[in-house]
Design a protein around this motif. Sequence first.
Motif, PDB file in Angstrom:
ATOM      1  N   LEU A  87       3.324  -0.730  -7.797  1.00 29.92           N
ATOM      2  CA  LEU A  87       4.193  -0.749  -6.618  1.00 29.92           C
ATOM      3  C   LEU A  87       3.365  -0.533  -5.358  1.00 29.92           C
ATOM      4  CD1 LEU A  87       7.287   1.307  -7.829  1.00 29.92           C
ATOM      5  CD2 LEU A  87       6.776  -1.120  -8.151  1.00 29.92           C
ATOM      6  N   GLY A  88       2.280   0.256  -5.474  1.00 33.52           N
ATOM      7  CA  GLY A  88       1.446   0.503  -4.320  1.00 33.52           C
ATOM      8  C   GLY A  88       0.017   0.837  -4.694  1.00 33.52           C
ATOM      9  N   ILE A  89      -0.945   0.346  -3.898  1.00 34.11           N
ATOM     10  CA  ILE A  89      -2.346   0.739  -4.006  1.00 34.11           C
ATOM     11  C   ILE A  89      -2.602   1.809  -2.965  1.00 34.11           C
ATOM     12  CG2 ILE A  89      -4.736  -0.007  -3.688  1.00 34.11           C
ATOM     13  CD1 ILE A  89      -3.936  -2.763  -4.649  1.00 34.11           C
ATOM     14  N   THR A  90      -3.223   2.901  -3.365  1.00 31.95           N
ATOM     15  CA  THR A  90      -3.459   4.018  -2.461  1.00 31.95           C
ATOM     16  C   THR A  90      -4.374   3.620  -1.296  1.00 31.95           C
ATOM     17  OG1 THR A  90      -3.182   5.646  -4.225  1.00 31.95           O
ATOM     18  CG2 THR A  90      -4.372   6.354  -2.252  1.00 31.95           C
ATOM     19  N   ARG A  91      -3.925   3.902  -0.096  1.00 35.41           N
ATOM     20  CA  ARG A  91      -4.747   3.708   1.103  1.00 35.41           C
ATOM     21  C   ARG A  91      -4.370   4.816   2.089  1.00 35.41           C
ATOM     22  NH1 ARG A  91      -5.089  -1.897   4.399  1.00 35.41           N
ATOM     23  NH2 ARG A  91      -6.600  -2.388   2.744  1.00 35.41           N
ATOM     24  N   ARG A  92      -5.304   5.698   2.352  1.00 30.72           N
ATOM     25  CA  ARG A  92      -5.027   6.832   3.227  1.00 30.72           C
ATOM     26  C   ARG A  92      -5.061   6.428   4.701  1.00 30.72           C
ATOM     27  NH1 ARG A  92      -4.702  11.585   0.621  1.00 30.72           N
ATOM     28  NH2 ARG A  92      -5.494  11.641  -1.513  1.00 30.72           N
ATOM     29  N   LEU A  93      -4.136   6.987   5.464  1.00 28.52           N
ATOM     30  CA  LEU A  93      -4.086   6.764   6.901  1.00 28.52           C
ATOM     31  C   LEU A  93      -5.117   7.628   7.609  1.00 28.52           C
ATOM     32  CD1 LEU A  93      -0.198   6.757   7.306  1.00 28.52           C
ATOM     33  CD2 LEU A  93      -1.705   4.749   7.313  1.00 28.52           C
ATOM     34  N   GLY A  94      -5.316   7.364   8.878  1.00 31.00           N
ATOM     35  CA  GLY A  94      -6.211   8.180   9.682  1.00 31.00           C
ATOM     36  C   GLY A  94      -7.633   7.659   9.731  1.00 31.00           C
ATOM     37  N   HIS A 120       7.705   1.215   2.852  1.00 31.48           N
ATOM     38  CA  HIS A 120       7.271   0.906   1.490  1.00 31.48           C
ATOM     39  C   HIS A 120       6.819   2.169   0.762  1.00 31.48           C
ATOM     40  CE1 HIS A 120       6.072  -1.751  -1.730  1.00 31.48           C
ATOM     41  NE2 HIS A 120       4.886  -1.158  -1.782  1.00 31.48           N
ATOM     42  N   THR A 121       6.065   3.005   1.446  1.00 29.76           N
ATOM     43  CA  THR A 121       5.604   4.261   0.846  1.00 29.76           C
ATOM     44  C   THR A 121       6.778   5.164   0.500  1.00 29.76           C
ATOM     45  OG1 THR A 121       3.428   4.233   1.891  1.00 29.76           O
ATOM     46  CG2 THR A 121       4.309   6.394   1.297  1.00 29.76           C
ATOM     47  N   LEU A 122       7.749   5.255   1.393  1.00 30.49           N
ATOM     48  CA  LEU A 122       8.916   6.101   1.129  1.00 30.49           C
ATOM     49  C   LEU A 122       9.711   5.588  -0.061  1.00 30.49           C
ATOM     50  CD1 LEU A 122      10.168   6.834   4.769  1.00 30.49           C
ATOM     51  CD2 LEU A 122       8.854   8.331   3.244  1.00 30.49           C
ATOM     52  N   TYR A 148       0.825  -1.208   0.000  1.00 28.90           N
ATOM     53  CA  TYR A 148       0.000   0.000   0.000  1.00 28.90           C
ATOM     54  C   TYR A 148       0.859   1.259   0.000  1.00 28.90           C
ATOM     55  CZ  TYR A 148      -3.982  -3.002   0.870  1.00 28.90           C
ATOM     56  OH  TYR A 148      -4.944  -3.963   0.742  1.00 28.90           O
ATOM     57  N   TYR A 149       0.335   2.267  -0.670  1.00 29.61           N
ATOM     58  CA  TYR A 149       0.966   3.583  -0.682  1.00 29.61           C
ATOM     59  C   TYR A 149       0.087   4.532   0.127  1.00 29.61           C
ATOM     60  CZ  TYR A 149       2.514   8.152  -2.259  1.00 29.61           C
ATOM     61  OH  TYR A 149       2.958   9.445  -2.288  1.00 29.61           O
ATOM     62  N   HIS A 150       0.673   5.148   1.159  1.00 31.65           N
ATOM     63  CA  HIS A 150      -0.059   6.052   2.030  1.00 31.65           C
ATOM     64  C   HIS A 150       0.273   7.499   1.665  1.00 31.65           C
ATOM     65  CE1 HIS A 150      -1.078   2.545   4.348  1.00 31.65           C
ATOM     66  NE2 HIS A 150       0.182   2.291   4.606  1.00 31.65           N
ATOM     67  N   PRO A 151      -0.678   8.234   1.092  1.00 35.10           N
ATOM     68  CA  PRO A 151      -0.436   9.651   0.760  1.00 35.10           C
ATOM     69  C   PRO A 151      -0.142  10.462   2.015  1.00 35.10           C
ATOM     70  CG  PRO A 151      -2.413   8.839  -0.339  1.00 35.10           C
ATOM     71  CD  PRO A 151      -2.015   7.800   0.652  1.00 35.10           C
ATOM     72  N   GLU A 152       0.498  11.620   1.796  1.00 35.85           N
ATOM     73  CA  GLU A 152       0.877  12.473   2.920  1.00 35.85           C
ATOM     74  C   GLU A 152      -0.342  12.931   3.713  1.00 35.85           C
ATOM     75  OE1 GLU A 152       3.939  16.185   3.666  1.00 35.85           O
ATOM     76  OE2 GLU A 152       2.769  16.142   1.816  1.00 35.85           O
ATOM     77  N   HIS A 153      -1.428  13.271   3.025  1.00 36.83           N
ATOM     78  CA  HIS A 153      -2.653  13.699   3.688  1.00 36.83           C
ATOM     79  C   HIS A 153      -3.563  12.499   3.902  1.00 36.83           C
ATOM     80  CE1 HIS A 153      -1.238  17.628   2.232  1.00 36.83           C
ATOM     81  NE2 HIS A 153      -1.921  18.114   3.256  1.00 36.83           N
ATOM     82  N   GLY A 154      -3.934  12.256   5.162  1.00 33.26           N
ATOM     83  CA  GLY A 154      -4.763  11.118   5.499  1.00 33.26           C
ATOM     84  C   GLY A 154      -6.240  11.397   5.360  1.00 33.26           C
ATOM     85  N   LYS A 155      -7.052  10.384   5.637  1.00 33.53           N
ATOM     86  CA  LYS A 155      -8.510  10.542   5.599  1.00 33.53           C
ATOM     87  C   LYS A 155      -8.989  11.558   6.626  1.00 33.53           C
ATOM     88  CE  LYS A 155      -9.188   6.156   6.240  1.00 33.53           C
ATOM     89  NZ  LYS A 155      -9.881   4.861   6.456  1.00 33.53           N
ATOM     90  N   LYS A 198      -5.216  15.222   8.219  1.00 31.06           N
ATOM     91  CA  LYS A 198      -3.928  15.546   8.826  1.00 31.06           C
ATOM     92  C   LYS A 198      -2.775  15.101   7.933  1.00 31.06           C
ATOM     93  CE  LYS A 198      -5.716  15.038  13.552  1.00 31.06           C
ATOM     94  NZ  LYS A 198      -5.580  14.295  14.827  1.00 31.06           N
ATOM     95  N   ILE A 199      -1.617  15.737   8.114  1.00 30.54           N
ATOM     96  CA  ILE A 199      -0.400  15.331   7.417  1.00 30.54           C
ATOM     97  C   ILE A 199       0.270  14.232   8.246  1.00 30.54           C
ATOM     98  CG2 ILE A 199       1.896  16.042   6.676  1.00 30.54           C
ATOM     99  CD1 ILE A 199       0.777  18.777   6.080  1.00 30.54           C
ATOM    100  N   HIS A 200       0.550  13.108   7.603  1.00 25.93           N
ATOM    101  CA  HIS A 200       1.171  11.973   8.282  1.00 25.93           C
ATOM    102  C   HIS A 200       2.641  11.894   7.870  1.00 25.93           C
ATOM    103  CE1 HIS A 200      -2.511   9.998   9.926  1.00 25.93           C
ATOM    104  NE2 HIS A 200      -3.063  10.780   9.006  1.00 25.93           N
ATOM    105  N   VAL A 201       3.510  12.042   8.857  1.00 26.60           N
ATOM    106  CA  VAL A 201       4.952  12.006   8.594  1.00 26.60           C
ATOM    107  C   VAL A 201       5.442  10.569   8.470  1.00 26.60           C
ATOM    108  CG1 VAL A 201       7.221  12.639   9.476  1.00 26.60           C
ATOM    109  CG2 VAL A 201       5.284  14.193   9.796  1.00 26.60           C
ATOM    110  N   ASP A 202       5.007   9.702   9.376  1.00 22.66           N
ATOM    111  CA  ASP A 202       5.437   8.301   9.369  1.00 22.66           C
ATOM    112  C   ASP A 202       4.473   7.487   8.511  1.00 22.66           C
ATOM    113  OD1 ASP A 202       6.528   5.855   9.813  1.00 22.66           O
ATOM    114  OD2 ASP A 202       5.952   5.713  11.940  1.00 22.66           O
TER     115      ASP A 202
END
Length: 280
Positions: free
Chosen positions: A273-280, A124-126, A106-113, A116-120
Amino acid sequence: MIGTKSGWKPLTNGTRVKHLREGYEGWKLGLNSTVDPARVNPDGRTQYRIKVHGQSGCKLAPENELCALSDADISTVFKDSTTLDEKVIEDCEVLPYPYKIYSLGYYHPEHGKDGKIHVDRGAHTLSISAVKKGISSNNDQYYIEKSEYIYRKLEQLLAHGFPISIVPSCDPDTLFDGLVYLIRKLASDDRCDATSCLVRHTRIIPSEIAWRHGQDRNDIHRHLNSIKVMNESLFRSSVVLLLDDITTTGTSLLACRNLLLDKGASEVICLALGITRRLG
């Protein structure tokens, strides 16, 4: 023929078929009413609409003129697919379906659901971000090491002896990026570099910001109308691995799959390489 007139069930959309007399192959896309009583499905009123392999058009045929074929064996390109994530496309306007997109993770975008901005966002995302930034032209050791992580995962995953193509950048001027670099490395080990086979001839707005410009990022025609197929001899009659960095809707992968199938690829296996999945 499958079933009877009273209890007949049509083949599932996306079923691979071969015409017994004419010899063409394709996929069942749907049903059409017919007035030809001599060539009709067991329901007495329809024929199958078949998307013909290697062509952009369709043909009509009843079930008793067809035989069902098995899908391509994914072991052609994957040594072991058990570690891969999957995204299933149940329906699509112009393609054989249902269809499965595979992913390394999974690829986690910087902006979560949560907004908020997620630093960690994880290693794999990096690493995917490093590839997206075009590590092939970046001498920063950090990006080189991150791209090597992706390369090692692909090298362990992929079999040999097949062409690897790529979803081209939205900008035609972006000719050499991190994905191309990875494929050239992978191709040096008994695989075919087919990155030249799909070329973007007209710039389009990237999917992640298309909505800001009032465009539907799920519109597959954005890609079908802006990409041309070249060097068909590199993939004709072959199972092709189509690689992309990140997939959210799957539209660009599916458009490119359609273009390659229409030009003669026997099958196209899509891997992101990654399927988008937002954190939060």
